[in-house]
Design a protein around this motif. Structure first.
Motif, PDB file in Angstrom:
ATOM      1  N   ALA A 267      -4.588  -3.045   8.146  1.00 17.29           N
ATOM      2  CA  ALA A 267      -5.552  -3.381   7.079  1.00 17.29           C
ATOM      3  C   ALA A 267      -4.856  -4.251   6.026  1.00 17.29           C
TER       4      ALA A 267
ATOM      5  N   THR B  18       0.875  -1.174   0.000  1.00 14.55           N
ATOM      6  CA  THR B  18       0.000   0.000   0.000  1.00 14.55           C
ATOM      7  C   THR B  18       0.912   1.223   0.000  1.00 14.55           C
TER       8      THR B  18
ATOM      9  N   SER C 210      -3.636  -2.805  -0.231  1.00 15.17           N
ATOM     10  CA  SER C 210      -4.582  -2.375  -1.279  1.00 15.17           C
ATOM     11  C   SER C 210      -3.989  -2.608  -2.667  1.00 15.17           C
TER      12      SER C 210
ATOM     13  N   LYS D  65      -3.318   2.808  10.928  1.00 16.60           N
ATOM     14  CA  LYS D  65      -4.543   2.151  10.436  1.00 16.60           C
ATOM     15  C   LYS D  65      -4.232   1.266   9.208  1.00 16.60           C
ATOM     16  N   VAL D  66      -3.428   1.811   8.292  1.00 15.21           N
ATOM     17  CA  VAL D  66      -3.070   1.056   7.083  1.00 15.21           C
ATOM     18  C   VAL D  66      -2.287  -0.207   7.456  1.00 15.21           C
TER      19      VAL D  66
END
Ligand SMILES: NC(=O)c1ccc[n+]([C@@H]2O[C@H](COP(=O)([O-])OP(=O)(O)OC[C@H]3O[C@@H](n4cnc5c(N)ncnc54)[C@H](OP(=O)(O)O)[C@@H]3O)[C@@H](O)[C@H]2O)c1
Length: 250
Positions: free
Chosen positions: A175, A126, A178, A171-172
């Motif tokens: 997760a 990401t 992406s 936060k990334v």
């Protein structure tokens, strides 16, 4: 989860380390000061043993064109190779909104080289594109200073406080990858010359700011779209005034 933060002693790095440790993760703050150097490879393999996620928050110590390119190419190559060998599952990096539009600048050519290496690495990733950090306003003023005058473009900016950036990075990290680029920005938009003028005034700095559409931003000419997001970025919540009242006075 084991998370290695390259540049974990820097402005965004140290705040991201703190947030993820508070949530109970095993976090290594990796940088030359802690014995991990992505330019030489020193300490990298040992730091990455059993690591799930790497967040690259390092920056080039020099902003000279060749030094920046060497830093992002060599560091990126060494880091991604070590991550492939260690089986890292998510590589995260912090870059700048508009990097692809700012290619007159050696600094941004270095950031684009970093992004290209990540995309070609085969490691799930990401990339986070951030606007300018509020903490960088002094550096921007310095870059445009000649004598007692600061010449800056009146282009749009939407700066973000480092605390909001660190919240987004943490936060990334938790997760899934992406395999693309996400964008973050501050809550307010300004004209660069006006914001820096306001910043200098509240800081008690006597320098005067002159608007100059031809003034370069680290080598690049700006227009109103150069430094702000085309899409709808995730917005931080810290305004310039709130940031100045708290973080800037620490
Ligand atoms: N400034 C902005 O407005 C802005 C906006 C968007 C994105 N960004 C990006 O945000 C990132 C982080 O910026 P920052 O201001 O938080 O950086 P910073 O405070 O200048 O910290 C730089 C970090 O890089 C580390 N480092 C330097 N050389 C290294 C090496 N050879 N190996 C490993 N680590 C090394 C330093 O470690 P030591 O402490 O050990 O020297 C330090 O931890 C940068 O990639 C920048 O491009 C910046």
């Amino acid at each position: 989860m084991k998370i290695v933060i390259i540049g974990g002693t820097g402005l965004i790095g140290s705040k991201t380390v703190e947030r993820l440790r508070r949530q109970g993760h095993e976090v290594i703050a990796a940088s030359p000061n802690t014995g991990v150097n992505t330019m030489t490879g020193e300490g990298l393999a040992a730091a990455l043993v059993g690591c799930d996620v790497v967040i690259d928050l390092a920056n080039s110590p020099s902003f000279e064109d060749k030094a920046v390119m060497d830093f992002f190419e060599t560091s990126g190559h060494n880091l991604l190779q070590a991550e492939r060998e260690a089986g890292v599952k998510h590589h995260i990096a912090l870059s700048v909104v508009g990097t692809e539009r700012l290619q007159e600048s050696g600094y941004f050519r270095g950031k684009l080289a970093q992004e290209r290496l990540i995309k070609a690495s085969g490691i799930p990733y990401t990339i986070v594109h951030s606007t300018q950090f509020m903490e960088f306003l002094g550096g921007i003023a310095q870059s445009g200073t000649v004598g007692e005058t600061v010449r800056l473009s009146p282009a749009n900016v939407q700066p973000i406080a480092s605390d909001d950036v660190a919240d987004a990075m943490a936060k990334v990290a938790l997760a899934p990858p992406s395999n693309g680029t996400i964008e973050i920005a501050g809550p307010e938009r300004f004209r660069l010359n006006e914001l820096v003028s306001r910043y200098l005034k509240v800081s008690g700095d006597a320098r005067k700011v002159e608007a100059d559409p031809e003034a370069r931003y680290f080598g690049a000419r700006l227009d109103d779209r150069s430094l702000v997001s085309d899409d709808e970025p995730s917005l931080g919540h810290i305004t310039f005034e709130k940031w100045f009242e708290t973080a800037a006075r620490k």
